[in-house]
Write an enzyme that holds these catalytic residues in place. Sequence first.
Site, PDB file in Angstrom:
ATOM      1  N   LEU A  24      98.574  23.162  37.115  1.00  0.00           N
ATOM      2  CA  LEU A  24      97.487  22.199  37.304  1.00  0.00           C
ATOM      3  C   LEU A  24      97.437  21.975  38.814  1.00  0.00           C
ATOM      4  O   LEU A  24      98.317  21.352  39.388  1.00  0.00           O
ATOM      5  CB  LEU A  24      97.747  20.904  36.528  1.00  0.00           C
ATOM      6  CG  LEU A  24      97.683  21.039  35.011  1.00  0.00           C
ATOM      7  CD1 LEU A  24      97.992  19.710  34.329  1.00  0.00           C
ATOM      8  CD2 LEU A  24      96.320  21.550  34.558  1.00  0.00           C
ATOM      9  N   PRO A  25      96.421  22.521  39.487  1.00  0.00           N
ATOM     10  CA  PRO A  25      96.427  22.787  40.932  1.00  0.00           C
ATOM     11  C   PRO A  25      96.238  21.581  41.859  1.00  0.00           C
ATOM     12  O   PRO A  25      95.251  21.488  42.588  1.00  0.00           O
ATOM     13  CB  PRO A  25      95.273  23.773  41.080  1.00  0.00           C
ATOM     14  CG  PRO A  25      94.320  23.379  39.999  1.00  0.00           C
ATOM     15  CD  PRO A  25      95.186  22.953  38.848  1.00  0.00           C
ATOM     16  N   CYS A  26      97.202  20.683  41.898  1.00  0.00           N
ATOM     17  CA  CYS A  26      97.113  19.525  42.787  1.00  0.00           C
ATOM     18  C   CYS A  26      97.142  19.932  44.267  1.00  0.00           C
ATOM     19  O   CYS A  26      96.743  19.156  45.128  1.00  0.00           O
ATOM     20  CB  CYS A  26      98.208  18.520  42.468  1.00  0.00           C
ATOM     21  SG  CYS A  26      99.882  19.165  42.538  1.00  0.00           S
ATOM     22  N   HIS A  27      97.565  21.161  44.551  1.00  0.00           N
ATOM     23  CA  HIS A  27      97.586  21.645  45.934  1.00  0.00           C
ATOM     24  C   HIS A  27      96.190  21.768  46.532  1.00  0.00           C
ATOM     25  O   HIS A  27      96.042  21.853  47.744  1.00  0.00           O
ATOM     26  CB  HIS A  27      98.319  23.001  46.013  1.00  0.00           C
ATOM     27  CG  HIS A  27      97.692  24.081  45.200  1.00  0.00           C
ATOM     28  ND1 HIS A  27      98.021  24.271  43.867  1.00  0.00           N
ATOM     29  CD2 HIS A  27      96.761  25.021  45.498  1.00  0.00           C
ATOM     30  CE1 HIS A  27      97.329  25.297  43.394  1.00  0.00           C
ATOM     31  NE2 HIS A  27      96.549  25.760  44.372  1.00  0.00           N
TER      32      HIS A  27
END
Length: 188
Positions: free
Chosen positions: A156-159
């Site tokens: 889940l791409p919080c970056h």
Amino acid sequence: MQNVIETRSRSAANEVMAPVVVAEHHTLLGRLALAATDEALLYCGFFPPEAVRQRLAAGGRECVDESSAGAGRLGVIQEARGQLDAFLAGKRRSFSVPLDTGLATPFSKEVVLAVAEYVPYGGTATYGELAATVHRPGAARAVGKALGANPLCVVLPCHRVVGASGRLTGYAGGVAAKRFLLDLESQD
């Protein structure tokens, strides 16, 4: 292609919960801890496996080390490893491993799922933009804190969330890991 996300709610106190396999995976980002049931990935992140085991045990979950889990219990862990390796090698743009967001708070879950849905591969959004997306304008700091608690980093791409100036701020794996992921996704 959208992530396949199976969201499971926290179990009732009297419900028997499946044991969780906790493993470590060495990647281009460094050591990641993975935790999964037979059905879904619960955790992918930068905390040491020991800390993940403690967190799960505090929530009443039985933890099993990869070495004692048996081959039949490692399916989700192996699937996550393969997808992570392919993603980090630039051969995959999304994840289809089933996910269990039960380790996230309701707000953190809302925020990380919004990133997965509204910020495409190769794109970025600011904390303020994401706060507006989840109908909480002015809550950029709360969004940052929620992203910092993402139990499923990379997957889940919080970056993909950056400061208002475009500056890279806060990431559980460090700013260098965040830069690596953003650079990887911009190589199209």
